[in-house]
Design a protein around this motif. Structure first.
Motif, short mmCIF file in Angstrom:
data_model
loop_
_atom_site.label_atom_id
_atom_site.label_comp_id
_atom_site.label_asym_id
_atom_site.label_seq_id
_atom_site.Cartn_x
_atom_site.Cartn_y
_atom_site.Cartn_z
N LYS A 82 0.83 -1.22 0.00
CA LYS A 82 0.00 0.00 0.00
C LYS A 82 0.85 1.25 0.00
CE LYS A 82 -4.05 -1.17 2.59
NZ LYS A 82 -4.63 -1.04 3.93
N GLY A 88 4.74 3.15 1.97
CA GLY A 88 5.90 2.92 2.83
C GLY A 88 6.98 2.15 2.11
N ASN A 89 7.96 1.71 2.82
CA ASN A 89 9.11 1.06 2.21
C ASN A 89 9.41 -0.28 2.86
OD1 ASN A 89 9.76 2.19 4.61
ND2 ASN A 89 11.63 3.19 3.93
N SER A 113 12.97 -2.30 3.36
CA SER A 113 13.45 -2.64 4.70
C SER A 113 13.77 -4.13 4.80
CB SER A 113 12.40 -2.27 5.76
OG SER A 113 12.19 -0.89 5.76
N ASN A 124 -1.92 -5.86 1.36
CA ASN A 124 -0.73 -5.14 1.80
C ASN A 124 0.34 -6.12 2.25
OD1 ASN A 124 0.90 -2.93 2.36
ND2 ASN A 124 -0.04 -2.48 4.35
N ASP A 184 3.78 -5.85 4.81
CA ASP A 184 4.34 -4.93 5.79
C ASP A 184 5.42 -5.63 6.59
OD1 ASP A 184 2.64 -2.77 8.23
OD2 ASP A 184 4.63 -2.72 7.32
N TYR A 190 -1.30 -9.18 4.40
CA TYR A 190 -2.67 -8.87 4.78
C TYR A 190 -3.64 -9.40 3.73
CZ TYR A 190 -0.51 -5.87 8.24
OH TYR A 190 0.24 -5.41 9.29
N ALA A 206 3.54 -13.75 8.54
CA ALA A 206 2.26 -14.01 9.19
C ALA A 206 1.15 -13.60 8.24
CB ALA A 206 2.14 -13.21 10.48
N LEU A 207 0.21 -14.51 8.05
CA LEU A 207 -1.00 -14.16 7.29
C LEU A 207 -1.91 -13.41 8.25
CD1 LEU A 207 -1.74 -17.54 5.50
CD2 LEU A 207 -0.43 -15.61 4.65
N ILE A 208 -2.37 -12.24 7.81
CA ILE A 208 -3.14 -11.40 8.73
C ILE A 208 -4.47 -11.02 8.11
CG2 ILE A 208 -3.18 -9.19 9.97
CD1 ILE A 208 -0.11 -9.31 10.00
N THR A 210 -7.21 -8.56 9.17
CA THR A 210 -7.64 -7.57 10.16
C THR A 210 -9.16 -7.49 10.22
OG1 THR A 210 -7.39 -5.82 8.50
CG2 THR A 210 -5.55 -6.15 10.00
N LEU A 230 4.66 -19.03 14.45
CA LEU A 230 4.22 -18.81 13.06
C LEU A 230 4.52 -20.03 12.21
CD1 LEU A 230 5.29 -15.08 12.44
CD2 LEU A 230 2.97 -15.98 12.72
N ASP A 271 -0.63 -18.17 13.01
CA ASP A 271 -0.61 -16.76 12.61
C ASP A 271 -1.74 -15.98 13.28
OD1 ASP A 271 0.74 -17.00 9.27
OD2 ASP A 271 0.54 -18.59 10.74
N TYR A 306 -0.89 -13.00 15.98
CA TYR A 306 -1.20 -11.61 15.66
C TYR A 306 -2.27 -11.05 16.60
CZ TYR A 306 -2.25 -7.38 13.10
OH TYR A 306 -2.44 -6.06 12.77
N TRP A 347 5.15 6.41 10.37
CA TRP A 347 4.72 6.85 9.06
C TRP A 347 4.65 5.73 8.05
CZ3 TRP A 347 9.30 8.55 11.30
CH2 TRP A 347 10.48 7.97 10.77
N LYS A 348 5.01 4.53 8.46
CA LYS A 348 4.81 3.39 7.57
C LYS A 348 4.08 2.33 8.38
CE LYS A 348 9.08 0.89 8.60
NZ LYS A 348 10.37 0.44 8.17
N GLY A 349 3.56 1.34 7.73
CA GLY A 349 2.93 0.26 8.47
C GLY A 349 1.42 0.32 8.46
N GLU A 350 0.82 -0.85 8.49
CA GLU A 350 -0.63 -0.97 8.46
C GLU A 350 -1.21 -0.53 9.80
OE1 GLU A 350 -2.23 -2.51 5.80
OE2 GLU A 350 -4.23 -2.88 6.60
N VAL A 376 -4.22 -0.74 12.46
CA VAL A 376 -5.25 -1.72 12.80
C VAL A 376 -6.14 -1.11 13.87
CG1 VAL A 376 -5.70 -4.03 13.68
CG2 VAL A 376 -3.65 -3.58 12.36
#
Lengths: 195, 146
Positions: free
Chosen positions: A96, A98-99, A103, A132, A134, A150, A183-185, A187, B80, B85, B89, B115-118, B120
């Motif tokens: 989605k 970010g980097n 990373s 996504n 991440d 995700y 990890a399969l997530i 949400t 995991l 999973d 999580y 500033w990055k990351g999902e 929730v």
């Protein structure tokens, strides 16, 4: 239409770059080609002209279905031959913002080709929707924990089933490193019930 | 070496989980947000300690003078690989929420760089606690076989 930059165009090379498809279910075999002539497309028609900027080449191809891909290892055998840009493109389709991929690469957290093969398997073979990718870090230490992939359209029961089934397949195919670090997530599954 | 005299089962949190389950089922009057937050945090660390003890006795070495301090990542990655999973999580994101975030509901980002990351959305309540306990029991079942 191959553009002539240097007067010579390697037809096989141009075709090889064009033939990859997103479905991975068939491949195109170049049988023969015949240069028709120099010219340019005008109003949807190719006109022979004295211009040497473009040429029309007639090619004969055959479409062949490949054996159905069901195993992650089969996809990995394809992905490991791809260049880094192509691998990043495969993964980038699902990021989605970010980097995260950068990373993952910089930290050496997981081999990107193995991750890409896994994501392709989830989407092309299992038909899942990946919204996504991440890299999750611990907020206290900043240490990377695992890669989050995700999934959409996934409730609690489906999440439980998928987690176990996918990881079992990964381990059976020798992708223990992916099983440990991904990890399969879902949400959505965390939102289904309100207290 | 201290670990030689240790019984891994002394850190098995089954009784603790049973206690929390009974509170949730029979004494809802005692369960407010503070209690829920502390239960979720305690569940996470109880499972982590149990895994740490078993890993130590299997020969894994951590950090610290007695080499008995492990990273969360090793714990997560062990689970995991077993296909937990959903459990990892669920417990982890709620543990971070109850320990590090103030509002309820709130939005959690599992990264040190916001500033990055999902993001929730997490709500801390009785339903959340049920899911956390369900996940905890699944993790415990896996760890008891480890």
């Amino acid at each position: 239409m191959p553009y002539l930059n240097d007067f010579y165009v390697n037809i096989e090379e141009s075709f090889t770059r064009m033939r990859s498809s997103d479905s991975w279910r068939s491949t195109y075999i170049l049988l023969s080609y015949l240069q028709v002539g120099f010219g340019m497309p005008i109003a949807g028609e190719f006109r022979d002209t004295a211009s040497r900027e473009t040429a029309r080449v007639r090619i004969n191809i055959r479409e062949e279905e490949v054996a159905p891909i069901t195993r992650i290892r089969q996809l990995y055998d394809i992905v490991k031959e791809l260049g880094e840009e192509e691998v990043l493109r495969i993964l980038g389709r699902h990021v989605k913002g970010g980097n995260a991929i950068q990373s993952i690469r910089e930290l050496g957290f997981l081999d990107l080709r193995r991750l890409a093969a896994t994501v392709l398997w989830l989407t092309s073979v299992l038909g899942l929707r990946v919204s996504n990718i991440d890299l999750l870090e611990d907020p206290e230490t900043g240490q990377p924990q695992f890669i989050g992939v995700y999934l959409e359209d996934c409730n609690w029961d489906k999440w439980k089933t998928l987690s176990r089934a996918v990881k079992k397949q990964l381990v059976n195919d020798g992708f223990n490193d992916v099983a440990r670090r991904v990890a399969l997530i879902c949400t959505q599954a965390l939102k289904t019930r309100r207290s | 070496m201290h670990s030689g005299a240790q019984d891994p089962e002394k850190l098995n949190p089954r009784k603790l989980l049973g206690y929390f389950t009974r509170i949730l089922r029979e004494r809802k009057d005692l369960v407010d947000e503070v209690v829920i937050r502390r239960i979720i945090s305690a569940v996470y660390f109880a499972l982590f300690n149990y895994w740490s003890m078993k890993s130590l006795l299997k020969g894994l070495r951590g950090r610290g003078p007695s080499k008995d301090s492990f990273w969360f990542s090793e714990f997560h990655q062990h689970l995991l690989e077993k296909g937990l999973d959903y459990a990892v999580y669920t417990i982890y994101v709620h543990r971070v929420a109850v320990d590090h975030y103030t509002l309820n509901p709130t939005r959690v980002v599992l990264t040190s760089q916001p500033w990055k990351g999902e993001e929730v959305e997490v709500e801390i309540g009785g339903t959340t606690l049920e899911r956390v306990l369900e996940s905890a029991y699944d993790i415990l079942e896996c760890l008891e076989k480890y």
